[in-house]
Every structure is written in C-alpha cells, then in structure tokens.
Enzyme design. Structure first.
Site: not given
Ligand code: GLN
Length: 488
Positions: A78, A177, A153
């Site tokens: 990532k 995420s 994400s």
């Molecule tokens: N979808 C969640 C957010 O927008 C989690 C994101 C993540 O785990 N990086 O914060």
C-alpha cells in the site's frame, strides 16, 4: 506450475526447489499487471510498479544471493508505507512527488525475508475512505465487477490480491481498511493486534488505531506474512514488546475446544440477505466441527462509528498539520506571504474528504468542545474495549459479518459521507479496542447477474493471533470459498 495461480506458500516452495525460478514468477506477475491493470478497462490496483528492480531482486534470489522464508515471492505494498525507492504518495497530491529517505520496518522485514516488492498500490487519500474513490489519482475497480468499488482504503492491495496481480499484498487498517476490502474482493485480510507490527515508516492517519496487515489467498499465507512482519521495533514507541508466538504459522494444528461467540449487535436486520446467510452458514460450520456457540453482549457497539469519527479525525487533524508546504508536501507557487503559502498549499494539496476530516478533528479538539467530544469519545472507547474484554472471557472468537453488504457501485455513495462511513460499522470497534480481526471469504451473492464475494469476520483477543488463525483455518478447511477467483 502457473506461478500466478497458486498460494504464496506453494509459490515459495516451488521457487525453493527450483520448480519455477523467482525471475519467471516475477515476470509472470508483471505480465498480468501489464494486461489487466492499465488503460481504460484496467483495474488500477497499482500506482507504481517497480518492474526492473523486482526482476533484479528475483534474479538475485535465483543466484542464491537472497534467501529467507519469502525468497522470490512477489508482494504489493500500500502506497503509505515508505520505501527508499520509488514514490510514497498516500494517493494524495500533497505527496505526489515524495520520495521517502528510508523504508518502513514492515517492508524491510519482508525484503529481509527475501520478498520481491512488485509495486505500490492505490488507496483512498491518506487512508480515509471505504472505496478508493478518494484517491487523488484514480479509482481502483473491483475485479469481480469492474463497475463496483473494491472497498477501501486499501482497495488497491485488495484488488491486486484478488486478481492475482501479486502473490500477497500489504495494507493498513485504521477502522476496517484491510478487512472491508478483503470482504468485498473475496480474499483473506487480517488486522493483527494494535502494536504487533511496527508503524515505523507508515504515514500516520490515526496513530492510536493504525495497524499494518496482509491480504492473501489463504489463512496459512496470512500466518506466514505475520510471522515475518510482527515483532517489537524500538523505532516505534507504540510497538508492543510481546513475543511472537512460535506456533503462529502452524495453522493446521487442532485449535482445541472452541467457543464461538455470537453478538446480536452484529446481526442487524438491515444486513443484506447474502451477508446474513453467509454468517449463518459459518455458524453451522463451527457447530458441525463441535464448537460451542455462545451468545455474547457488546452493548456499546452502536457508539463505534461516532467514537471512531471523533478519535480518528482528531488524530488525523494533528498528524496532517505537518503538511504545510514548508516542512512537508506540496507547495503552492502562488503565495503572497507565509500564511497564504500555508493556506494555499493545503487547499491545493488535500482532497475534499481529507479536508472534511481535518475540520471535524480540529473542531472536536478545540477549546470548549474538547470535553464534550474528544474526552467523551475516549471514555466510550474504553467502554467498547471493556465489552470485548468481557466477551472474550466467554468465548475464544466472535463470529460476525465483515460488512453489511457486498461491493457497491462506483459513485453510489460518493456524495453521501455518512452512508460511506457506515461501511465500517462491523470493523471499527475492533480498532478502537485494539484486538485482532480477520475477514475470510464467506461465499458469493449474485447481484445484477454478477457473482460478488461476501466476507465473514472473526474477532479475537489481543495478542492471541495464533489461536485466531487456527480457528479461522477450521472454517477455511471446511469450505471452498477461498478457491473462487474473479476470472480476471
Ligand atoms: N473507512 C474508514 C475511514 O474512512 C477506515 C479507514 C481505514 O481503516 N484506514 O476512516
């Protein structure tokens, strides 16, 4: 063997006995990336591919110069984990040209174990989102249906794994995420206990929640990657000084008597029927295996999303203060004076969702509101953790859905931040409490004539990933969901 249609462990073993060379395997993945990732119809899982570097590394493995438990296996990272080669962008204009001066501990451990890093994957900007639509560059597509999101994400890492554009990939999980995109793309995705894998070199979103973890085809592959990446790191002050269990990769060992917890708070009537059915079938699998099914209560579950969106945004507003065009990040070329330079650099460099989070977090921390929002959120966070501690007195793992529904369409939730935030309703509490969670392929649903994956989730107590993986393996061994591929 076909090196792109195999598990990480099988590929590693095939390279070790020279049934396939590391260079052949790497080229095979690079060819698939070339064929499926780019152009109008491409998946756009990768932001950057290190083709030459990867082949050189693979050739060094073939010459016996690089050895280790991951020798020659191609892995995607990532794009918020720093590498001292290529770019590390967080899919943000703010860091579009950022070249990190050092490599994150988690990536370094993979490389020290012999892995070949194929490239950096697309993500929601600064890891804020559930669909990768918040990337400043491009939206990644779900390999099962390219009109749909891969989740986020870490959507690029999940899509790359799902479409076999790597043998494994690495993501981060702050509120879901890893597990949410794993569920939406039909792969295994795990968030270990907070502090298990070093955050050194991980560009921070919410420091008390961020955790690195893998995406793989199988539970055994996840265990292998955890064994390599886990461990105390003096370079990360929040890294846990807890020994890595030596049986962590022995996932086929019998888990002993299992008590599987079911929490009604995670079995809402509003779950998509395919999700409810997958969870129910998973309960049956464990029953058939002789597990005891116990009811547990997680009464503060409903406060998870509001608490998360106060704690995470508060920490983000602080972590992102450094991107001012002077210390770090994009610098405007139109500034009249210093204050104007800060304002314009940040206005130009950050996307809408990141700005929204900075505003929310700044508000929650501001004088007069700190006690009403931030402090209160911390108290409720403790209650959520207490719920889990009490539940794990009664059970070894909690079985629940990963998401409320299969993948949604690109654009479907883009204008509705609250609906987007609800994607994490079954994942954020595990981050707030800090314990471990894994999403497993739990079957598929047919939506608009296309097969879409559905995930099931197992949550386990902190620092007992070994047991959680063995319990997860029981489900995997009894089902064939993990063998389904999207046909890319
Ligand atoms: N979808 C969640 C957010 O927008 C989690 C994101 C993540 O785990 N990086 O914060």
């Amino acid at each position: 063997m076909n090196p792109t249609d195999t598990t990480l462990t099988e590929l590693r073993d095939a390279i070790a006995v020279k049934a396939v060379s590391a260079a052949e395997a790497t080229r095979a993945y690079l060819d698939r990336i070339q064929a499926h990732d780019n152009g109008d119809a491409g998946l756009h899982a990768y932001h950057e591919v290190f083709a030459d570097r990867a082949i050189q590394r693979a050739e060094a493995v073939d010459r016996g110069e690089v050895t280790g438990p991951l020798a020659g296996v191609p892995i995607a990272i990532k794009d918020l984990l720093c590498t001292d080669y290529g770019y590390t962008t967080c899919s943000s204009k703010m860091l579009e040209n950022f070249r990190a001066p050092y490599t994150a501990t988690a990536v370094k451990k993979l490389e020290d174990a012999g892995a070949v890093i194929l490239g950096k994957t697309n993500m929601d900007e600064f890891a804020m989102g559930s669909s990768t639509e918040n990337s400043a560059f491009v939206t990644t597509r779900n390999p099962w249906d390219t009109d749909r999101v891969p989740g986020g994400s870490s959507g690029g890492s999940a899509a790359a794994m799902s479409a076999d554009l790597c043998a494994a990939s690495i993501g981060t999980d702050t509120g879901g995420s890893i597990r949410q995109p794993a569920a939406l793309c039909g792969v295994v995705g795990m968030k270990p206990t907070y502090g298990r894998i070093s955050r050194y070199g991980l560009i921070a979103f919410a420091s008390s929640l961020d955790q690195v973890g893998p995406f793989t085809r199988t539970v055994a592959d996840t265990a292998l990657l955890l064994k390599v990446m886990m461990g105390h790191d003096p370079l990360d002050s929040t890294s846990a000084n807890v020994e890595v269990p030596e049986d962590i990769d022995r996932v086929d060992e019998a888990p002993g008597n299992m008590r599987i917890g079911i929490a009604k708070e995670y079995l809402s009537d509003s779950n998509d029927p395919s999700v409810a059915a997958a969870t129910q079938k998973a309960i049956e699998v464990y029953k058939d295996f002789g597990a005891e099914i116990v009811e547990v209560d997680l009464p503060h579950t409903e406060y998870g999303i509001p608490v998360y969106y106060i704690v995470a945004t508060a920490e983000a507003s602080s972590n992102l203060a450094r991107y001012d065009g002077v210390h770090y990040g994009h610098r405007t070329d139109k500034a009249a004076d210093l204050i104007d330079l800060y304002c314009r650099s940040r206005a130009e460099g950050f996307g809408d969702e990141v700005k929204r989070r900075i505003m929310l977090g700044t508000y929650a921390l501001s004088s007069g509101y700190y006690d009403a929002y931030y402090n209160r959120a911390l108290k409720v966070r403790r209650l959520i953790k207490n719920d889990f501690d009490a539940a794990f007195e009664k059970c070894d793992a909690i079985l629940c859905p990963t998401t409320t529904a299969p993948a949604f369409k690109i654009g479907e939730l883009a204008d509705d931040p609250l609906a987007m935030y609800m994607n994490d309703v079954y994942t954020v509490n595990c981050n707030l409490a800090g314990n471990a969670g894994i999403s497993l392929p739990g079957g598929t649903a047919t939506v608009d004539g296309k097969e879409l994956p559905v995930g099931v989730q197992l949550l386990g107590p902190s620092f007992d990933e070994s047991r959680l993986l063995k319990i997860a393996r029981v489900f995997e061994a009894a089902t064939d969901h993990h063998t389904r591929r999207p046909g890319v």
